[in-house]
Design an enzyme around this catalytic site. Structure first.
Site, PDB file in Angstrom:
ATOM      1  N   HIS A 163       1.023  -1.136   0.314  1.00 15.54           N
ATOM      2  CA  HIS A 163       0.004   0.017   0.248  1.00 15.54           C
ATOM      3  C   HIS A 163       0.655   1.247   0.014  1.00 15.54           C
ATOM      4  CE1 HIS A 163      -3.790  -2.386   0.630  1.00 15.54           C
ATOM      5  NE2 HIS A 163      -3.400  -3.079   1.395  1.00 15.54           N
ATOM      6  N   ASP A 199      -2.003 -10.527  -2.677  1.00 13.16           N
ATOM      7  CA  ASP A 199      -2.917 -10.608  -1.586  1.00 13.16           C
ATOM      8  C   ASP A 199      -4.496  -9.984  -1.750  1.00 13.16           C
ATOM      9  OD1 ASP A 199      -2.235  -8.782   1.840  1.00 13.16           O
ATOM     10  OD2 ASP A 199      -3.579  -8.228   0.836  1.00 13.16           O
ATOM     11  N   HIS A 201      -5.936  -7.261  -0.071  1.00 12.02           N
ATOM     12  CA  HIS A 201      -6.217  -5.954  -0.782  1.00 12.02           C
ATOM     13  C   HIS A 201      -5.033  -5.745  -1.683  1.00 12.02           C
ATOM     14  CE1 HIS A 201      -6.784  -6.250   3.854  1.00 12.02           C
ATOM     15  NE2 HIS A 201      -7.593  -6.431   3.249  1.00 12.02           N
TER      16      HIS A 201
HETATM   17  C1  FKS Z   1      -9.882  -3.646   9.982  1.00 16.46           C
HETATM   18  C2  FKS Z   1      -9.333  -2.518   8.992  1.00 16.46           C
HETATM   19  C3  FKS Z   1      -8.372  -2.799   7.791  1.00 16.46           C
HETATM   20  C4  FKS Z   1      -6.335  -1.465   6.766  1.00 16.46           C
HETATM   21  C5  FKS Z   1      -6.463  -2.810   5.751  1.00 16.46           C
HETATM   22  C6  FKS Z   1      -4.754  -3.103   5.650  1.00 16.46           C
HETATM   23  C7  FKS Z   1      -4.668  -4.043   5.010  1.00 16.46           C
HETATM   24  C8  FKS Z   1      -2.810  -4.385   5.060  1.00 16.46           C
HETATM   25  C9  FKS Z   1      -2.408  -5.566   3.757  1.00 16.46           C
HETATM   26  C10 FKS Z   1      -1.016  -5.731   3.491  1.00 16.46           C
HETATM   27  F1  FKS Z   1      -0.265  -6.604   3.179  1.00 16.46           F
HETATM   28  F2  FKS Z   1      -0.760  -3.899   3.242  1.00 16.46           F
HETATM   29  F3  FKS Z   1      -1.003  -5.780   5.239  1.00 16.46           F
HETATM   30  N1  FKS Z   1      -7.974  -2.385   7.252  1.00 16.46           N
HETATM   31  N2  FKS Z   1      -9.604  -2.646  11.503  1.00 16.46           N
HETATM   32  O1  FKS Z   1      -3.155  -6.913   3.922  1.00 16.46           O
HETATM   33  O2  FKS Z   1      -3.205  -4.875   2.220  1.00 16.46           O
HETATM   34 ZN    ZN Z   2      -4.159  -7.641   2.787  1.00 12.35          ZN
END
Ligand code: FKS
Ligand code: ZN
Length: 348
Positions: A163, A199, A201
């Site tokens: 990210h 991933d 995300h």
């Molecule tokens: C839950 C809300 C989550 C953020 C999600 C971030 C994902 C990070 C990821 C990485 F690989 F970068 F670690 N909001 N409290 O898994 O993509």
């Molecule tokens: Zn992720």
């Protein structure tokens, strides 16, 4: 599979992240990497080595100098605001959205923190810079091994990276380890490099870093950003810009997607990478696609990850794996190592 392990990762240890109006315990914890290390050792997957050191120029090939300077000094500036801050994580609370300026570097540390970030879920701690910089070196060491003729290497590090953009942190990420590895492969002689992001995300940082370039292809299978983090990027109509037109492939899938449909999308990504003519692949290896993941929504089972590794190995290319997300902490080790073992068995 050779593993490069960032043994300084635990220096980044956030306490809380902002979630629905509350500070909740961080999901991105040191235990994640500890479980992967243990699973690697138990399964005797190969040598586990320490990162070498690399000059800052390997990082500023991807990140802006003013962002790197900010990160390197952020903790001391945070504590200088108030000595009591030494006991608290630094979390941004102001952001320059549209109509604000981003060329001016404010003197205020909280203002600069917002300039160089995009969410309140990524606490910066006393050891963040040391851990993240060692993580970049971890990815660079893995890339160097692959340039030297090793078929594949795994960079086991955290905080994650995909990210993080040219000049911002967010989504638990500070330095974009996968992008830094991809750039190192280019600099080391690979003419065309692909980043394959599996991933849950979307890897918005990686996409943005290479969006206008024809030498690095970015392909990602991820939760549909209409409903899933990071929301503002990762749609199917993002295909690249300028010289990079056609060098970006997003394959968003609905929450709830199971392995059959997910694997079809992976197949499309690998087909596009082959058509691009990549000489090497960097895999952003997140295993938050697991059915038991607490913050994501796909339904992959542990055994499926063996197939993921086999499918990636079938591309027949030198491969750098970089650890990203995955939060079902105990299973993260099993699932990540399943990918690597599937890869090894297939590439024999
Ligand atoms: C839950 C809300 C989550 C953020 C999600 C971030 C994902 C990070 C990821 C990485 F690989 F970068 F670690 N909001 N409290 O898994 O993509
Ligand atoms: Zn992720």
């Amino acid at each position: 599979m050779l593993t490069i392990y960032n043994d300084q990762h635990a220096l980044h240890h956030g306490k809380f992240e902002m979630f629905r109006g509350e500070l909740v315990p961080c999901f991105e914890v040191p235990a994640r990497a500890d479980y992967v290390l243990r699973a690697l050792q138990e399964r005797r997957l190969g040598a586990i080595e320490s990162p070498q050191d690399f000059p800052d120029s390997a990082i500023t090939g991807v990140h802006s100098q003013r962002y790197v300077d900010f990160l390197a000094r952020a903790w001391e500036e945070w504590v200088a605001l108030d000595p009591a801050n030494a006991q608290r994580d630094a979390i941004p609370s102001y952001w320059p959205v549209r109509t604000f300026r981003s060329d001016v570097l404010p003197a205020s540390f909280p203002a600069r923190m917002g300039l160089f970030s995009y969410d309140a879920g990524s606490p910066l701690t006393s050891g963040t810079w040391t851990a993240a910089r060692a993580g970049a070196c971890c990815a660079l060491t893995a890339a160097q091994q692959v340039l030297g003729g090793t078929r594949a290497a795994f960079a086991l590090t955290r905080p994650p990276g995909h990210h993080a953009g040219m000049d911002f942190f967010g989504g638990y990420c500070f330095l974009n380890n996968a992008a830094i590895a991809a750039q190192a492969l280019r600099d080391g002689g690979a003419a065309r490099v692909a980043v394959l992001d599996v991933d849950y995300h979307h890897g918005n940082g990686t996409q943005a870093i290479f969006y206008d370039r024809a030498d690095v292809f970015f392909a990602s299978v991820h939760g549909d950003p209409h409903t899933e983090y990071p929301y503002y990027l990762g749609y199917a109509d993002e295909t690249g810009a300028d010289a990079g037109q056609g060098c970006n492939l997003n394959l968003p899938l609905p929450r709830g997607t199971g392995f059959a449909a997910w694997r079809d999308a992976l197949g499309m990504a690998l087909k596009a990478i082959a058509a691009f003519g990549a000489d090497a692949i960097v895999v952003s290896l997140g295993v938050d696609t697991f059915e038991g993941d607490p913050i994501a929504g796909f339904q992959l089972k542990s055994a499926d990850y063996l197939r993921v590794g086999e499918d990636i190995a079938a591309a027949g290319l030198p491969t750098v794996f970089v650890f990203e997300g995955g939060y079902a902490v105990a299973e993260v080790g099993i699932n990540a190592v399943n990918v690597l073992q599937g890869f090894d068995l297939k590439s024999g």
